[in-house]
Design a protein around this motif. Structure first.
Motif, PDB file in Angstrom:
ATOM      1  N   ASP A  31      -7.348 -16.941  -0.150  1.00 43.83           N
ATOM      2  CA  ASP A  31      -5.957 -17.389  -0.161  1.00 43.83           C
ATOM      3  C   ASP A  31      -5.765 -18.527   0.847  1.00 43.83           C
ATOM      4  OD1 ASP A  31      -3.147 -17.618   0.501  1.00 43.83           O
ATOM      5  OD2 ASP A  31      -2.803 -15.647  -0.365  1.00 43.83           O
ATOM      6  N   LYS A  57     -10.494 -11.644   1.753  1.00 45.66           N
ATOM      7  CA  LYS A  57      -9.140 -12.154   1.514  1.00 45.66           C
ATOM      8  C   LYS A  57      -8.973 -13.602   1.979  1.00 45.66           C
ATOM      9  CE  LYS A  57      -7.053  -7.617   1.557  1.00 45.66           C
ATOM     10  NZ  LYS A  57      -5.955  -6.777   2.004  1.00 45.66           N
ATOM     11  N   CYS A  89      -6.937  -7.534  -3.469  1.00 47.21           N
ATOM     12  CA  CYS A  89      -6.900  -9.003  -3.431  1.00 47.21           C
ATOM     13  C   CYS A  89      -8.176  -9.618  -2.861  1.00 47.21           C
ATOM     14  CB  CYS A  89      -5.693  -9.505  -2.667  1.00 47.21           C
ATOM     15  SG  CYS A  89      -4.146  -9.159  -3.484  1.00 47.21           S
ATOM     16  N   TYR A 129      -5.425  -9.282 -12.340  1.00 46.24           N
ATOM     17  CA  TYR A 129      -6.717  -9.947 -12.206  1.00 46.24           C
ATOM     18  C   TYR A 129      -6.597 -11.427 -12.537  1.00 46.24           C
ATOM     19  CZ  TYR A 129     -11.768  -9.170 -11.725  1.00 46.24           C
ATOM     20  OH  TYR A 129     -13.059  -9.131 -11.264  1.00 46.24           O
ATOM     21  N   ASP A 188      -8.988  -9.457  -7.844  1.00 44.65           N
ATOM     22  CA  ASP A 188      -8.094  -8.412  -8.319  1.00 44.65           C
ATOM     23  C   ASP A 188      -6.840  -8.478  -7.459  1.00 44.65           C
ATOM     24  OD1 ASP A 188      -9.257  -7.517  -5.988  1.00 44.65           O
ATOM     25  OD2 ASP A 188      -9.524  -5.478  -6.660  1.00 44.65           O
ATOM     26  N   GLN A 189      -5.723  -8.294  -8.077  1.00 43.32           N
ATOM     27  CA  GLN A 189      -4.455  -8.463  -7.361  1.00 43.32           C
ATOM     28  C   GLN A 189      -3.780  -7.134  -7.096  1.00 43.32           C
ATOM     29  OE1 GLN A 189      -2.446 -12.267  -8.427  1.00 43.32           O
ATOM     30  NE2 GLN A 189      -3.133 -11.671 -10.440  1.00 43.32           N
TER      31      GLN A 189
END
Length: 167
Positions: A55, A52, A3, A91, A166-167
């Protein structure tokens, strides 16, 4: 998955090339195999790694939710707002065009630490994958504050910006 979010400041040729690719898989492969390699090795001035923090930045700059194009423009477009070029389980690629970049650069320049903190500490800890605390606030603010010069440079050079994660 990691992520990890990244902003790429790209020229119109690159935007056109990515848009011509027909599938999400082709776009993701291009980002990973061509763009990331070229930019990280040869053009680091056009890359800003968000780790990160993307978010928390998005949630703080919008209505606290992790959604596309939520809340007020242009701050809604710093991370997830813009033209979605790929959104799948692995993604995300979102494009901010040159005009949006100009408005985003102007918008982020006006955000004070106090204003950012006020919105950050309103985040719902049950809806956020990190702790809503002073340490995470400072981490998120540092990435946001450092991104301002990236946005200003992209705007000055009349470039578009891709957000990828990317998740």
């Amino acid at each position: 998955m990691s992520c990890l979010g990244v902003l790429f400041s790209v020229d119109q040729k690159t935007v056109d090339l990515i848009k011509e690719l027909l599938s999400d898989d082709e776009r993701v492969d291009y980002i990973r195999e061509v763009l990331e390699v070229d930019y990280f090795e040869n053009n680091p001035q056009w890359v800003y790694e968000l780790d990160k923090a993307w978010d928390g930045m998005h949630r703080t700059l919008t209505d606290g939710e992790l959604e596309f194009d939520n809340d007020d423009y242009p701050l809604s477009h710093v991370i997830l707002g813009g033209e979605i070029l790929c959104e799948n389980d692995n993604y995300i690629i979102v494009l901010k065009d040159k005009e949006q970049v100009l408005e985003i650069a102007a918008g982020v320049s006006k955000v004070s630490k106090e204003e950012f903190a006020k919105k950050y500490f309103l985040l719902d800890p049950d809806n956020y994958d990190s702790s809503v605390d002073e340490e995470d606030f400072e981490y998120t603010w540092a990435y946001f504050e450092d991104s301002i010069s990236f946005w200003q440079k992209a705007a000055q050079e009349n470039r578009s910006v891709l957000f990828t994660v990317d998740q």
